[in-house]
Design a protein around this motif. Sequence first.
Motif, mmCIF file in Angstrom:
data_model
loop_
_atom_site.group_PDB
_atom_site.id
_atom_site.type_symbol
_atom_site.label_atom_id
_atom_site.label_comp_id
_atom_site.label_asym_id
_atom_site.label_seq_id
_atom_site.Cartn_x
_atom_site.Cartn_y
_atom_site.Cartn_z
ATOM 1 N N LEU A 4 -9.127 10.172 29.474
ATOM 2 C CA LEU A 4 -9.575 11.497 29.925
ATOM 3 C C LEU A 4 -9.821 12.398 28.721
ATOM 4 O O LEU A 4 -10.840 13.097 28.655
ATOM 5 C CB LEU A 4 -8.536 12.121 30.865
ATOM 6 C CG LEU A 4 -8.840 13.533 31.350
ATOM 7 C CD1 LEU A 4 -10.106 13.552 32.200
ATOM 8 C CD2 LEU A 4 -7.671 14.076 32.135
ATOM 9 N N PHE A 5 -8.896 12.374 27.746
ATOM 10 C CA PHE A 5 -9.099 13.154 26.524
ATOM 11 C C PHE A 5 -10.365 12.714 25.798
ATOM 12 O O PHE A 5 -11.113 13.545 25.276
ATOM 13 C CB PHE A 5 -7.894 13.028 25.584
ATOM 14 C CG PHE A 5 -6.800 14.022 25.862
ATOM 15 C CD1 PHE A 5 -7.040 15.380 25.813
ATOM 16 C CD2 PHE A 5 -5.521 13.587 26.142
ATOM 17 C CE1 PHE A 5 -6.036 16.299 26.064
ATOM 18 C CE2 PHE A 5 -4.500 14.491 26.390
ATOM 19 C CZ PHE A 5 -4.764 15.849 26.350
ATOM 20 N N LEU A 6 -10.622 11.412 25.764
ATOM 21 C CA LEU A 6 -11.827 10.926 25.103
ATOM 22 C C LEU A 6 -13.078 11.407 25.837
ATOM 23 O O LEU A 6 -14.046 11.844 25.211
ATOM 24 C CB LEU A 6 -11.812 9.398 25.008
ATOM 25 C CG LEU A 6 -12.975 8.767 24.251
ATOM 26 C CD1 LEU A 6 -13.104 9.323 22.838
ATOM 27 C CD2 LEU A 6 -12.819 7.252 24.223
ATOM 28 N N GLY A 7 -13.050 11.366 27.155
ATOM 29 C CA GLY A 7 -14.177 11.873 27.938
ATOM 30 C C GLY A 7 -14.412 13.356 27.706
ATOM 31 O O GLY A 7 -15.557 13.801 27.546
ATOM 32 N N ALA A 41 -12.736 22.127 20.437
ATOM 33 C CA ALA A 41 -12.151 21.439 21.592
ATOM 34 C C ALA A 41 -12.387 19.934 21.504
ATOM 35 O O ALA A 41 -11.502 19.137 21.824
ATOM 36 C CB ALA A 41 -12.736 21.992 22.896
ATOM 37 N N SER A 42 -13.569 19.539 21.050
ATOM 38 C CA SER A 42 -13.881 18.119 20.930
ATOM 39 C C SER A 42 -12.952 17.427 19.943
ATOM 40 O O SER A 42 -12.394 16.368 20.240
ATOM 41 C CB SER A 42 -15.342 17.940 20.491
ATOM 42 O OG SER A 42 -15.641 16.565 20.358
ATOM 43 N N PHE A 43 -12.753 18.017 18.785
ATOM 44 C CA PHE A 43 -11.885 17.392 17.788
ATOM 45 C C PHE A 43 -10.423 17.409 18.222
ATOM 46 O O PHE A 43 -9.674 16.468 17.933
ATOM 47 C CB PHE A 43 -12.067 18.035 16.418
ATOM 48 C CG PHE A 43 -13.328 17.585 15.736
ATOM 49 C CD1 PHE A 43 -13.495 16.253 15.375
ATOM 50 C CD2 PHE A 43 -14.349 18.473 15.479
ATOM 51 C CE1 PHE A 43 -14.659 15.824 14.760
ATOM 52 C CE2 PHE A 43 -15.514 18.053 14.866
ATOM 53 C CZ PHE A 43 -15.679 16.729 14.501
ATOM 54 N N TYR A 44 -10.020 18.457 18.936
ATOM 55 C CA TYR A 44 -8.651 18.468 19.459
ATOM 56 C C TYR A 44 -8.463 17.313 20.449
ATOM 57 O O TYR A 44 -7.492 16.553 20.358
ATOM 58 C CB TYR A 44 -8.331 19.802 20.141
ATOM 59 C CG TYR A 44 -7.014 19.760 20.861
ATOM 60 C CD1 TYR A 44 -5.817 19.866 20.160
ATOM 61 C CD2 TYR A 44 -6.955 19.568 22.239
ATOM 62 C CE1 TYR A 44 -4.592 19.786 20.806
ATOM 63 C CE2 TYR A 44 -5.747 19.489 22.897
ATOM 64 C CZ TYR A 44 -4.568 19.607 22.183
ATOM 65 O OH TYR A 44 -3.375 19.514 22.840
ATOM 66 N N CYS A 45 -9.388 17.180 21.399
ATOM 67 C CA CYS A 45 -9.278 16.108 22.391
ATOM 68 C C CYS A 45 -9.365 14.737 21.737
ATOM 69 O O CYS A 45 -8.638 13.816 22.120
ATOM 70 C CB CYS A 45 -10.360 16.265 23.465
ATOM 71 S SG CYS A 45 -10.115 17.674 24.552
#
Length: 109
Positions: A4-7, A41-45
Motif C-alpha cells: 500500500l505504501f508503495l502504491g 509524500a512519495s519519498f516518505y511512502c
Amino acid sequence: MNWLFLGLAIVCEVIATSALKASDGFTRLWPSVILMLGYSASFYCLSMTLRTIPVGIAYAIWSGVGVVLISLVAWILYGQKLDLAAMLGIALIVAGVVVLNLFSKTAAH
C-alpha cells in the motif's frame, strides 16, 4: 501494508511529476506547491516500503509503474503523442515489473 505504501508512493510521484510540468519552471505557485508536497509524500511512502521490500525491487516497481502512469497522464492531460517505439518501450517496462514480481526470488511477497 508495505505494498500500500508503495502504491501511494507511485501515485504521489505521478501527481508531483504532472504538477512539475504545470509549474512552468516553478513560475506558478500552486502547481509548485503540489509538486513539492507530492515528491515529499512519495519519498516518505517509498522509505516506509523499504522496511521490508528490497530497495532494488521497490525502486524498479516504483519507477516502472511511474513511467507507465506518467506517460498516460501526459497523453491525457498534455496531448503527448506516443509512437510505436514509445508504446513498445512502455510494454517492456511493464513486462519487467511483472517478471520481477512473479519470478524473482528477491521480491518480497
